[in-house]
Design a protein around this motif. Structure first.
Motif, PDB file in Angstrom:
ATOM      1  N   TYR A 194       0.814  -1.220   0.000  1.00  0.00           N
ATOM      2  CA  TYR A 194       0.000   0.000   0.000  1.00  0.00           C
ATOM      3  C   TYR A 194       0.846   1.267   0.000  1.00  0.00           C
ATOM      4  CZ  TYR A 194      -4.284  -2.658   0.610  1.00  0.00           C
ATOM      5  OH  TYR A 194      -5.345  -3.505   0.415  1.00  0.00           O
ATOM      6  N   ASN A 195       2.065   1.162   0.484  1.00  0.00           N
ATOM      7  CA  ASN A 195       2.952   2.337   0.474  1.00  0.00           C
ATOM      8  C   ASN A 195       3.622   2.551  -0.877  1.00  0.00           C
ATOM      9  OD1 ASN A 195       2.445   3.054   3.107  1.00  0.00           O
ATOM     10  ND2 ASN A 195       4.207   1.950   3.947  1.00  0.00           N
ATOM     11  N   ASP A 237      -2.965   1.607  -4.318  1.00  0.00           N
ATOM     12  CA  ASP A 237      -3.656   2.750  -3.741  1.00  0.00           C
ATOM     13  C   ASP A 237      -4.786   2.222  -2.859  1.00  0.00           C
ATOM     14  OD1 ASP A 237      -5.155   4.976  -3.112  1.00  0.00           O
ATOM     15  OD2 ASP A 237      -5.003   5.861  -5.112  1.00  0.00           O
ATOM     16  N   LYS A 238      -4.749   2.531  -1.570  1.00  0.00           N
ATOM     17  CA  LYS A 238      -5.767   2.045  -0.644  1.00  0.00           C
ATOM     18  C   LYS A 238      -7.169   2.493  -1.041  1.00  0.00           C
ATOM     19  CE  LYS A 238      -3.338   1.315   3.737  1.00  0.00           C
ATOM     20  NZ  LYS A 238      -3.252   1.732   5.153  1.00  0.00           N
ATOM     21  N   ARG A 239      -7.255   3.621  -1.719  1.00  0.00           N
ATOM     22  CA  ARG A 239      -8.570   4.155  -2.095  1.00  0.00           C
ATOM     23  C   ARG A 239      -9.176   3.412  -3.273  1.00  0.00           C
ATOM     24  NH1 ARG A 239      -6.387  10.121  -2.934  1.00  0.00           N
ATOM     25  NH2 ARG A 239      -4.798   8.796  -3.918  1.00  0.00           N
ATOM     26  N   ASP A 240      -8.340   2.640  -3.964  1.00  0.00           N
ATOM     27  CA  ASP A 240      -8.802   1.903  -5.143  1.00  0.00           C
ATOM     28  C   ASP A 240      -8.865   0.423  -4.796  1.00  0.00           C
ATOM     29  OD1 ASP A 240      -9.384   0.851  -7.582  1.00  0.00           O
ATOM     30  OD2 ASP A 240      -7.471   1.366  -8.533  1.00  0.00           O
TER      31      ASP A 240
END
Length: 393
Positions: free
Chosen positions: A307-308, A312-315
Motif C-alpha cells: 500500500y505504500n 492505492d488504498k482508495r482503489d
C-alpha cells in the motif's frame, strides 16, 4: 465427490472452436489450489497440481495434507505424480480419484535425486515401464478419468515419436511434451520443429511446453507446431494474467492474490504468499525496492509495503474471484494401510514386497520386518525426502 470435468471433451471443444487449451504447469510448491484459482480467473483452462511423489503420498499423512488440497470448483484438475512402479502409481491415483479429473505421470524431471531413484526423466529410457504405469490406471479406473504423461524430447527424435506412439496405444488421454531434452537448461531455445513432428505423428492431443512468457509466445507455438494445448510455468508465476494477453502482472491480480490470502488465511503459508508476490512484482517494483520486499517477514509488513509503494488504498480494484469452499478429502484406509512401510530389500511397500515370500512372519519375533521398515508412515518428514526444490516438470 466433487463435480468432474471430462478432459477429453475439453480438448474436443477447443478444437471445434479452432483454439487451444491454456494450461498451468505442474510447479513444485507453487501450483497449489490458491494459485490455480487465481490463474483460472485470467484465462487458464486446465491446471496441474505440483508434482507429488506417489509412494510418499500413499505412506505419509503429512504428504497428503501438505501436497494436495482442493475446492468445490477446482476443476478441471490434473494431479501429477512421480512414480517408478505400478502399485504406487495406481494406489496414489485411487486415493485422489474422487477429487481430480485425471492423473499425469512425470517423465520430465531432470533433477539428480529424481533420476537416481528412477523417477522423472529416468523413465524415458524405460518406455515399457511407462506403458505399464498407464495400463495400470486404465485397468483400475473409469475410462472417463484422464491419464496422461509429461515427457521431454530426446536427442533421437525417432525414439521420442516411437515412445509417444506406444503411449497412445496404451491408452493415454493426452501427452505433454516439453520442447527441450533432459540435459538442456531452462533458458535454452525449445525445439519447435521436433514438437511439430511429434504433434503430427500421433492422434492424441499434445500440449506443448517450454519458453512461454506471453500470450503471443503461446499463440506462436500453437500455430507453428499445431498442438492442442500450450503450457506455461515460470511465465505464469511472473504474470498470472499471461493468458489474458496482459504482459505485466496487473495490479488487480495482486489485489486478487491478497483477497485469496484473506479468504484462505489458515490454508496458505506466509512463504507461499510472499514468494508468489516476489514473482508477480518482478517487473513492477523498482530495483532498489526488491531486496527490501524480499526480506519482509510478516503478512502485515507485506501489506504495508504494497500500500505504500504499489497499490492505492482508495482503489479496491476489481475483485471478482469466486471464493470456493475447501473439500475435506477422505482417503481410503484400505489403500493407505498397504503402505505402512517399505522393504529395504526391494524398496516396495511391504504389502507388495517381493522379498516377503522368503520370510514367515509367524515364525519370527518380527525383527526382520522391524529392521526393514525405516519409520512408520506418520514419522516420515515428507519435505525432507523431497528436498528444497523449485521447478516445473
Amino acid at each position: 465427490m466433487k463435480a468432474k470435468t471430462n478432459i477429453e471433451d475439453l480438448f474436443k471443444t477447443a478444437k471445434e472452436n479452432n483454439t487451444y487449451l491454456k494450461v498451468c504447469a505442474p510447479m513444485v510448491r507453487y501450483s497449489k489450489v490458491q494459485f490455480r484459482t487465481l490463474v483460472k480467473s485470467y484465462g487458464v483452462d486446465l491446471c496441474f497440481t505440483p508434482m507429488i511423489l506417489a509412494d510418499s503420498f500413499c505412506q505419509n499423512s503429512k504428504a497428503r495434507v501438505s501436497e494436495f488440497s482442493t475446492t468445490t470448483k477446482d476443476s478441471p484438475l490434473i494431479v501429477q505424480f512421480a512414480a517408478n512402479n505400478v502399485n504406487d502409481f495406481v494406489d496414489a491415483t485411487q486415493l485422489l480419484y474422487p477429487y481430480a479429473d485425471g492423473v499425469d505421470l512425470n517423465c520430465g524431471c531432470p533433477q539428480r535425486w529424481a533420476m537416481k531413484d528412477g523417477y522423472g526423466s529416468a523413465l524415458l529410457s524405460k518406455p515399457e515401464l511407462i506403458c505399464d504405469l498407464v495400463k495400470g490406471i486404465r485397468s483400475n479406473l473409469p475410462n472417463s478419468f484422464s491419464v496422461s504423461v509429461k515427457i521431454r524430447i530426446l536427442k533421437d527424435l525417432k525414439r521420442t515419436i516411437d515412445m509417444c506412439r506406444q503411449m497412445e496405444k496404451c491408452g493415454v488421454t493426452f501427452l505433454t511434451v516439453h520442447g527441450r531434452t533432459p540435459t538442456q537448461k531452462s533458458g535454452e531455445e525449445i525445439n519447435a520443429d521436433a514438437l511439430a513432428e511429434v504433434c503430427k505423428s500421433v492422434e492424441v492431443p499434445i500440449i506443448a511446453n517450454g519458453g512461454v512468457k506471453t500470450l503471443e509466445d503461446a499463440d506462436r507455438i500453437y500455430e507453428r507446431v499445431n498442438c492442442a494445448g500450450v503450457m506455461a510455468a515460470s511465465g505464469l508465476l511472473t504474470n498470472p494474467a499471461l493468458f489474458s494477453g496482459i504482459n505485466i502482472t496487473p495490479l488487480d491480480c495482486v489485489r486478487q492474490w491478497m483477497a485469496l490470502r484473506d479468504r484462505y488465511a489458515d490454508r496458505i503459508s506466509f512463504q507461499v504468499y510472499h514468494h508468489h508476490l516476489v514473482f508477480m512484482l518482478e517487473k513492477i517494483m523498482a530495483k532498489q525496492q526488491k531486496p527490501i520486499f524480499n526480506l519482509l517477514k510478516t503478512i502485515d509488513s507485506i501489506d504495508e509495503f504494497l500500500y505504500n509503494h504499489i497499490l492505492d488504498k482508495r482503489d479496491s480494484g476489481n475483485i471478482n474471484l469466486s471464493c470456493d469452499e475447501f473439500v475435506e478429502c477422505v482417503f481410503d484406509d484400505a489403500i493407505v494401510s498397504r503402505h505402512v512401510g517399505k522393504c529395504r530389500g526391494c524398496s516396495k511397500s511391504l504389502y507388495y514386497c517381493i522379498c516377503s515370500d522368503k520370510y514367515d512372519a509367524s515364525n519370527t519375533d518380527g525383527s526382520y520386518f522391524t529392521s526393514h521398515v525405516k519409520k512408520t508412515a506418520c514419522d516420515l518428514d515428507y519435505m525432507d525426502s523431497v528436498g528444497n526444490m523449485f521447478g516445473e516438470y
